[in-house]
Design a protein around this motif. Structure first.
Motif, PDB file in Angstrom:
ATOM      1  N   THR A   1       0.825  -1.213   0.000  1.00 43.50           N
ATOM      2  CA  THR A   1       0.000   0.000   0.000  1.00 43.50           C
ATOM      3  C   THR A   1       0.857   1.259   0.000  1.00 43.50           C
ATOM      4  O   THR A   1       0.319   2.364   0.046  1.00 43.50           O
ATOM      5  CB  THR A   1      -0.948   0.018   1.215  1.00 43.50           C
ATOM      6  OG1 THR A   1      -0.169  -0.004   2.417  1.00 43.50           O
ATOM      7  CG2 THR A   1      -1.874  -1.194   1.194  1.00 43.50           C
TER       8      THR A   1
ATOM      9  N   GLU B   1      -5.676  -5.192  -9.615  1.00 44.94           N
ATOM     10  CA  GLU B   1      -6.856  -5.887 -10.111  1.00 44.94           C
ATOM     11  C   GLU B   1      -6.728  -7.397  -9.937  1.00 44.94           C
ATOM     12  O   GLU B   1      -7.686  -8.082  -9.563  1.00 44.94           O
ATOM     13  CB  GLU B   1      -7.081  -5.543 -11.594  1.00 44.94           C
ATOM     14  CG  GLU B   1      -7.487  -4.099 -11.863  1.00 44.94           C
ATOM     15  CD  GLU B   1      -6.347  -3.104 -11.650  1.00 44.94           C
ATOM     16  OE1 GLU B   1      -6.636  -1.935 -11.326  1.00 44.94           O
ATOM     17  OE2 GLU B   1      -5.163  -3.516 -11.794  1.00 44.94           O
TER      18      GLU B   1
ATOM     19  N   ALA C   1      -7.338  -8.350  -6.380  1.00 40.35           N
ATOM     20  CA  ALA C   1      -8.764  -8.415  -6.058  1.00 40.35           C
ATOM     21  C   ALA C   1      -9.410  -9.671  -6.628  1.00 40.35           C
ATOM     22  O   ALA C   1     -10.380 -10.190  -6.063  1.00 40.35           O
ATOM     23  CB  ALA C   1      -9.465  -7.168  -6.580  1.00 40.35           C
TER      24      ALA C   1
ATOM     25  N   ASP D   1     -10.107  -4.346  -1.273  1.00 34.54           N
ATOM     26  CA  ASP D   1     -10.342  -3.111  -2.030  1.00 34.54           C
ATOM     27  C   ASP D   1      -9.103  -2.817  -2.870  1.00 34.54           C
ATOM     28  O   ASP D   1      -8.064  -2.419  -2.333  1.00 34.54           O
ATOM     29  CB  ASP D   1     -10.606  -1.959  -1.061  1.00 34.54           C
ATOM     30  CG  ASP D   1     -10.790  -0.618  -1.793  1.00 34.54           C
ATOM     31  OD1 ASP D   1     -10.809  -0.611  -3.044  1.00 34.54           O
ATOM     32  OD2 ASP D   1     -10.897   0.408  -1.097  1.00 34.54           O
TER      33      ASP D   1
ATOM     34  N   GLY E   1      -8.363  -0.421  -4.664  1.00 34.82           N
ATOM     35  CA  GLY E   1      -7.942   0.970  -4.610  1.00 34.82           C
ATOM     36  C   GLY E   1      -6.971   1.261  -3.484  1.00 34.82           C
ATOM     37  O   GLY E   1      -6.323   2.313  -3.474  1.00 34.82           O
ATOM     38  N   GLN E   2      -6.831   0.316  -2.545  1.00 41.80           N
ATOM     39  CA  GLN E   2      -5.921   0.503  -1.414  1.00 41.80           C
ATOM     40  C   GLN E   2      -4.500   0.032  -1.715  1.00 41.80           C
ATOM     41  O   GLN E   2      -3.579   0.355  -0.972  1.00 41.80           O
ATOM     42  CB  GLN E   2      -6.448  -0.262  -0.193  1.00 41.80           C
ATOM     43  CG  GLN E   2      -7.773   0.230   0.347  1.00 41.80           C
ATOM     44  CD  GLN E   2      -7.640   1.591   0.994  1.00 41.80           C
ATOM     45  OE1 GLN E   2      -6.681   1.866   1.712  1.00 41.80           O
ATOM     46  NE2 GLN E   2      -8.612   2.458   0.739  1.00 41.80           N
TER      47      GLN E   2
ATOM     48  N   ARG F   1     -10.164  -1.255   6.552  1.00 43.61           N
ATOM     49  CA  ARG F   1      -9.812  -0.374   5.446  1.00 43.61           C
ATOM     50  C   ARG F   1      -9.407  -1.193   4.217  1.00 43.61           C
ATOM     51  O   ARG F   1      -9.750  -0.866   3.090  1.00 43.61           O
ATOM     52  CB  ARG F   1      -8.668   0.554   5.873  1.00 43.61           C
ATOM     53  CG  ARG F   1      -8.417   1.717   4.910  1.00 43.61           C
ATOM     54  CD  ARG F   1      -7.292   2.595   5.433  1.00 43.61           C
ATOM     55  NE  ARG F   1      -7.494   2.965   6.828  1.00 43.61           N
ATOM     56  CZ  ARG F   1      -6.518   3.195   7.698  1.00 43.61           C
ATOM     57  NH1 ARG F   1      -5.260   3.090   7.314  1.00 43.61           N
ATOM     58  NH2 ARG F   1      -6.798   3.528   8.937  1.00 43.61           N
TER      59      ARG F   1
ATOM     60  N   LEU G   1     -10.164  -4.542   3.813  1.00 44.92           N
ATOM     61  CA  LEU G   1     -11.265  -5.467   3.520  1.00 44.92           C
ATOM     62  C   LEU G   1     -12.566  -4.818   3.979  1.00 44.92           C
ATOM     63  O   LEU G   1     -13.012  -5.020   5.118  1.00 44.92           O
ATOM     64  CB  LEU G   1     -11.054  -6.799   4.244  1.00 44.92           C
ATOM     65  CG  LEU G   1      -9.702  -7.501   4.038  1.00 44.92           C
ATOM     66  CD1 LEU G   1      -9.603  -8.755   4.892  1.00 44.92           C
ATOM     67  CD2 LEU G   1      -9.482  -7.835   2.571  1.00 44.92           C
ATOM     68  N   PRO G   2     -13.204  -4.006   3.150  1.00 49.02           N
ATOM     69  CA  PRO G   2     -14.376  -3.221   3.569  1.00 49.02           C
ATOM     70  C   PRO G   2     -15.509  -4.047   4.156  1.00 49.02           C
ATOM     71  O   PRO G   2     -16.290  -3.532   4.967  1.00 49.02           O
ATOM     72  CB  PRO G   2     -14.799  -2.534   2.270  1.00 49.02           C
ATOM     73  CG  PRO G   2     -13.544  -2.442   1.469  1.00 49.02           C
ATOM     74  CD  PRO G   2     -12.787  -3.681   1.771  1.00 49.02           C
TER      75      PRO G   2
END
Length: 818
Positions: free
Chosen positions: A98, A126, A129, A136, A138-139, A317, A319-320
Motif C-alpha cells: 500500500t 486488479e 482483487a 479493495d 484501490g488501497q 480499510r 477489507l471493507p
C-alpha cells in the motif's frame, strides 16, 4: 555425533508439538526406532504454540536456509493426511503493498524467491482483487503472489507424523512433565519426569517457548523470548457463505498486509486475523500454568482488546466487508522469538548429547526436523545451518537483558522493511575496541555485528570524497552507505590506511599435540617453521567448508588462529585432545591493519626489526615492538595492498593506534572503515565465509583448491574430496562485473542467462579501483566461464553483467609483495 541405524541411540524428545512430532518421524524414517517423545500436556493438542498456530507457510525468506526449511515443510505436509483429510492446503500466498516502499520491497522479495527457486509473480491491484474478492484494489499498489504457499493443519500434521513414527517403534507419552536432566561426566544420560525416569543417549529439547525452562534443567542457556501475538476470528461474513469447504476451511491465498503488520486467512465463512500491530507482550515461561490450570491452554492467554483496536481499523480499510462485522473471538497466543529471528539448533558442548530444536515456527518445522535428524544420523545436515547454530551467539548476546531487548525488537520488525545492513539501536555499545575513543573523534559511523561497534566510514574523510567521482545511488543501496567509502578505498590504494580489525576472532591453540591437531582439522600444510602463516580451511566430513582460517605458527607448540565465528571455537573445542588447549583470545587483544603502498614507510621507523620484503616476507609473522608497544606482526592483507596486521593486548591498544597515527601524519594516513574494506577485498577475490561459501560447497567449487593439500596426510573431509579437483565442479563461485558503471547490487539477487535463473549473488559491492560493481555468484560451470554475458535482477530490473577473470586487481600480487 554420527551413528548408523544399527547402533542407533536411545532418543528422548521433549515436546510433542509440530517440531517434536516431525523429529520423531524424521529420525524413525532413518532407522532410529528407540525414540520416546515426552509431553506435559494431553495429546494430540498439548497446549503449546502448535495447538493454536494459524498454520501459515510462506516459503520466501531473505535467508536461503529458512526458505529451504519452509519448502521442505510444504512438500512434506502436502503428502500427509489423516483419514483422508489433508494436512496441507496449497492455497498460495499473497502479499500486498500500500506504499511505494513496500511495492519496491516486494520486487526485492520476488528476487529472493527467484534466487532460491520459489515460484512467484508480481501482480496488479486488479489481479489481487481477483485472488481476494473482499480486498479493495484501490488501497493497494500491487502484490506478490506465491501459488505454492499454503496452510498447515498443525495438530493434524502432528497426528499424521505420530502415527508413522509409532509404526516404526517410537512412543509418545502424554502428561509427563520433565523435572530433571540426568548426566554423567558431561554427557546426558536421561530425563526425569513426574512419572518416572527415561534413560537416553540423546535428548532433544523441542519444548517451544518452554525451551528456557528445559535449558535451565540441563544447565544450557536457551536464548529465546516468548511473546504473545494477537489472533482473532470474525463473525460469519455473508460474502463467504457457501464459498469454502468446511473440511479445508480456505480457498483463497493467505493474505499479508505488512504495511499494517497484519495477515489474514479464511476459516470457512469467517476471517482469521493475526496482528503484530501492538506493543511487545513478553511472557515468562517459568510462570505459565500447567495445562489443567490454564483457562484455555497454556499458550492461549486472555485477549487484550485495546491492543487490537488499530489492527481492526486497518483491517476494515483493506477489507471493507469487515466494517459491518465484529471480532467474535480472540486470544493472545504465545510463541518464540530470538535476538536475530532465527531458530536455535544443535548440540550443547557443555552437555554432550543434549540438543536444541527451539524457536521454530510451523512454517519451518519439518525442514528443521529433517536437518536435525540428518545432523544426528549422518553427522551433518544437508543444508547449511550456520545461521541457526546455537553456538553462533557471543557471550554478550546470551544475557537475559540482551535476549529480551533484541527478541522484542524482532517482534516489532517482523513485517518491517529491514535493510541488510540496518543495525539494532539497543543495547549498544556492548563491545568496543581500544581505539573507540579515537574513532569517535574522527566521526566514525558505526554499524554493529556480533556485539562489536564497527566503523563503516569516517566523517573526517569527507573532504577527500569531494575529488572522487561517485555514481548516484538508488535510495535502497544508499542506506547505511556513504561516498566517503570511495575516498577511503582510494587512499588505501594510493597511500596508507589504518583498519580496526579487532572484531576478527583470534584463537590460541597450544600444547604438545597442537600441530598434529591442527593438521587433522584443516586442509593445508601447517608443518612449517615458526613464523609461518598459512591460509587453510575447516571442512566437515562431507568436504563442505565450515570456515576459512589463517593459522600463524608463533612457536613450536603455539599457534594463533584467525577464525570467523564462535562456531569455529566450538568445533575446535569439541575435537581437541587432552594435550591441546584452545582458547579464545579475542576480548583481551586488539588488532590494527596497516595497509597501503606506504605501509612500510609508516611502520619501519617505529621498530628496530627489519620490515623489508626480504626479511619479513608475505605470510610471515613475528613478535616485535612498535614504539613502546609489544606486537605480533603478521604480513597479511585482506585489501590487496602491502601491509601488516599488528596485534597487541587491549591494554596497550590505544597507545599502538596513537603511535601509528602520529607517525603516519606526514604520509597522509587515514582511518578507513568496513565499507572500503569490503570493496577492496571483492576486487581481490577474497571470499567471505557464510556469504560466499558454506558447508554446502567444497573448496574446488569455491575456488579455494589451492588451500587443500591432499598429500599431507589425513584430515577431516579428505576422503570426501578424493577424486575431486578444480576441473570437476558442476558449479562455481564466479566473479561478475556489472556492465553499467553506475549500476549497483547488494547480494542475494538472482542471476539470469538465456532468460532463466541460473544462480544467485552471494556478496557484492562497488569496486572503486575498477570503477564498477563487483559481485560474486554461484553459477553452473557452463555459465561461469569468463566473458559469459548474464544479468542480475535488482528490484525487478535486469542489469547486464559479465563473468570476469579474477582477481580484478593485481593478479600478479606485486602490490602485496613489494
Amino acid at each position: 555425533m554420527s551413528r548408523t541405524p544399527t547402533t542407533a541411540a536411545r532418543v528422548v524428545i521433549i515436546g510433542a508439538g509440530i517440531v517434536g512430532c516431525s523429529l520423531a518421524d524424521e529420525l524413525t524414517s532413518r532407522g532410529w526406532s528407540d525414540v520416546t517423545v515426552l509431553e506435559q500436556g494431553p495429546l494430540p493438542a498439548p497446549g503449546g504454540s502448535t495447538s493454536h498456530a494459524p498454520g501459515l507457510v510462506f516459503r520466501t525468506n531473505p535467508s536461503r536456509t529458512m526458505t529451504e526449511f519452509a519448502v521442505y515443510t510444504a512438500e512434506k505436509f502436502a503428502g500427509l493426511d489423516v483419514d483422508g483429510l489433508p494436512c496441507f492446503h496449497q492455497v498460495g500466498g499473497l502479499e500486498v503493498a500500500t506504499t511505494p516502499e513496500r511495492w519496491a520491497d516486494l520486487h526485492r522479495k520476488a528476487g529472493h524467491a527467484a534466487s532460491w527457486g520459489v515460484d512467484g509473480e508480481l501482480i496488479t491491484p486488479e489481479r489481487c482483487a481477483e485472488l481476494w474478492p473482499l480486498l479493495d484494489p484501490g488501497q493497494v499498489l500491487g502484490g506478490f503472489h506465491t501459488p505454492g504457499d499454503g496452510l498447515v493443519r498443525a495438530v493434524l500434521a502432528c497426528r499424521a507424523q505420530t502415527r508413522r513414527a509409532e509404526e516404526r517403534g517410537a512412543r509418545f507419552l502424554e502428561r509427563h512433565t520433565v523435572t530433571g536432566i540426568e548426566r554423567t561426566d558431561g554427557r546426558v544420560t536421561g530425563v526425569v519426569t513426574d512419572r518416572g525416569a527415561f534413560p537416553a543417549d540423546v535428548v532433544i529439547s523441542a519444548a517451544g517457548f518452554w525451551g528456557p525452562v528445559i535449558g535451565r534443567l540441563a544447565g544450557v542457556p536457551v536464548p529465546l523470548l516468548p511473546l504473545a501475538h494477537q489472533y482473532v476470528r470474525t463473525a460469519p461474513l455473508p460474502e463467504l457463505d457457501g464459498v469454502n469447504d468446511p473440511r479445508t476451511e480456505a480457498g483463497r491465498p493467505i493474505l499479508r498486509f505488512q504495511d499494517a503488520d497484519l495477515y489474514f486467512r479464511e476459516h470457512t465463512d469467517r476471517i482469521g486475523i493475526g496482528s503484530y500491530d501492538h506493543r511487545p507482550l513478553p511472557v515468562d515461561p517459568f510462570t505459565l500454568p500447567a495445562y489443567d490450570d490454564a483457562e484455555v491452554m497454556p499458550s492461549s492467554l486472555a485477549f487484550t482488546e485495546n491492543d487490537f483496536a488499530r489492527g481492526w481499523e486497518r483491517s476494515a480499510r483493506l477489507l471493507p466487508a469487515l466494517a459491518t462485522s465484529r471480532v467474535e473471538e480472540g486470544f493472545n497466543g504465545v510463541f518464540s522469538f530470538t535476538s536475530d529471528g532465527m531458530p536455535v539448533l544443535g548440540e550443547s558442548r557443555e552437555l554432550r548429547g543434549f540438543w536444541l530444536a527451539e524457536a521454530v515456527w510451523v512454517t519451518h518445522s519439518a525442514g528443521v526436523a529433517k536437518a536435525v535428524a540428518e545432523w544426528l544420523t549422518d553427522g551433518r545436515p544437508s543444508v547449511d545451518v550456520h545461521e541457526c547454530d546455537l553456538h553462533r551467539f557471543e557471550d554478550v548476546q546470551l544475557s537475559p537483558g540482551y535476549v529480551a531487548e533484541r527478541g522484542a525488537r524482532q517482534f516489532v520488525e517482523v513485517y518491517d522493511i529491514v535493510h541488510p545492513l540496518q543495525p539494532a539501536e539497543r543495547p549498544r555499545p556492548l563491545r568496543v575496541s581500544p581505539f573507540h575513543a579515537r574513532q569517535r573523534e574522527l566521526g566514525a559511523v558505526f554499524l554493529e555485528s556480533g556485539g562489536w561497534e564497527r566503523p563503516h566510514w569516517y566523517e573526517a574523510n569527507a573532504p577527500l570524497a569531494a575529488s572522487v567521482d561517485v555514481p548516484v545511488r538508488d535510495a535502497w543501496s544508499a542506506r547505511h552507505w556513504s561516498p566517503i567509502a570511495a575516498a577511503e578505498a582510494r587512499a588505501t590504494r594510493e597511500r596508507v590506511a589504518l583498519y580496526d580489525m579487532t572484531p576478527l576472532r583470534r584463537l590460541e591453540v597450544t600444547g604438545a599435540g597442537a600441530l598434529d591437531f591442527l593438521q587433522r582439522m584443516t586442509t593445508n600444510q601447517l608443518a612449517k617453521r615458526p613464523g609461518a602463516v598459512t591460509y587453510t580451511l575447516l571442512l566437515d566430513g562431507a568436504g563442505g567448508i565450515r570456515s576459512d582460517l589463517t593459522v600463524a605458527r608463533l612457536g613450536e607448540r603455539h599457534f594463533q588462529v584467525g577464525a570467523n565465528s564462535a562456531q569455529d571455537l566450538d568445533w575446535l573445542l569439541r575435537h581437541a585432545p587432552d594435550d591441546v588447549r584452545v582458547r579464545d583470545a579475542t576480548s583481551g587483544t586488539c588488532c590494527v591493519g596497516v595497509w597501503g603502498p606506504l605501509a612500510r614507510a609508516l611502520v619501519q621507523p617505529l621498530t628496530r626489526d627489519d620490515f623489508s620484503h626480504r626479511a619479513f616476507g608475505y605470510f610471515r609473522a613475528g613478535r616485535t615492538w612498535i614504539g613502546d608497544v609489544p606486537v605480533t606482526a603478521m604480513r597479511l592483507s585482506y585489501v590487496g595492498e602491502l601491509g601488516w596486521e599488528l596485534y597487541t593486548g587491549a591494554d596497550t591498544g590505544l597507545r599502538l593506534w596513537d603511535t601509528l597515527w602520529e607517525a603516519g601524519r606526514d604520509l597522509g594516513v587515514i582511518a578507513a572503515g568496513r565499507s572500503a574494506f569490503d570493496s577492496l577485498r571483492l576486487e581481490k577475490g577474497y571470499r567471505a565465509w557464510g556469504q560466499d561459501m558454506t558447508t554446502e560447497h567444497d573448496p574446488y567449487e569455491a575456488g579455494l583448491g589451492f588451500a587443500v593439500r591432499m598429500d599431507k596426510g589425513d584430515f577431516t573431509g579428505r576422503d570426501a574430496l578424493a577424486g575431486r579437483s578444480a576441473r570437476s565442479p558442476g558449479r562455481r563461485l564466479a566473479c561478475l562485473t556489472l556492465d553499467d558503471p553506475a549500476a549497483v547490487v547488494l547480494g542475494k539477487e538472482p542471476v539470469y542467462a538465456d532468460g532463466s535463473v541460473v544462480g544467485y549473488v552471494t556478496s557484492a559491492g562497488y569496486g572503486w579501483t575498477v570503477g564498477r560493481t563487483v559481485a560474486y555468484a554461484w553459477l553452473p560451470a557452463a555459465h561461469a566461464v569468463p566473458g559469459t554475458a548474464v544479468s542480475v535482477e535488482y528490484f525487478g530490473e535486469k542489469v547486464p553483467a559479465t563473468v570476469t577473470e579474477e582477481p580484478l586487481v593485481d593478479p600478479g600480487m606485486s602490490r602485496i609483495r613489494r
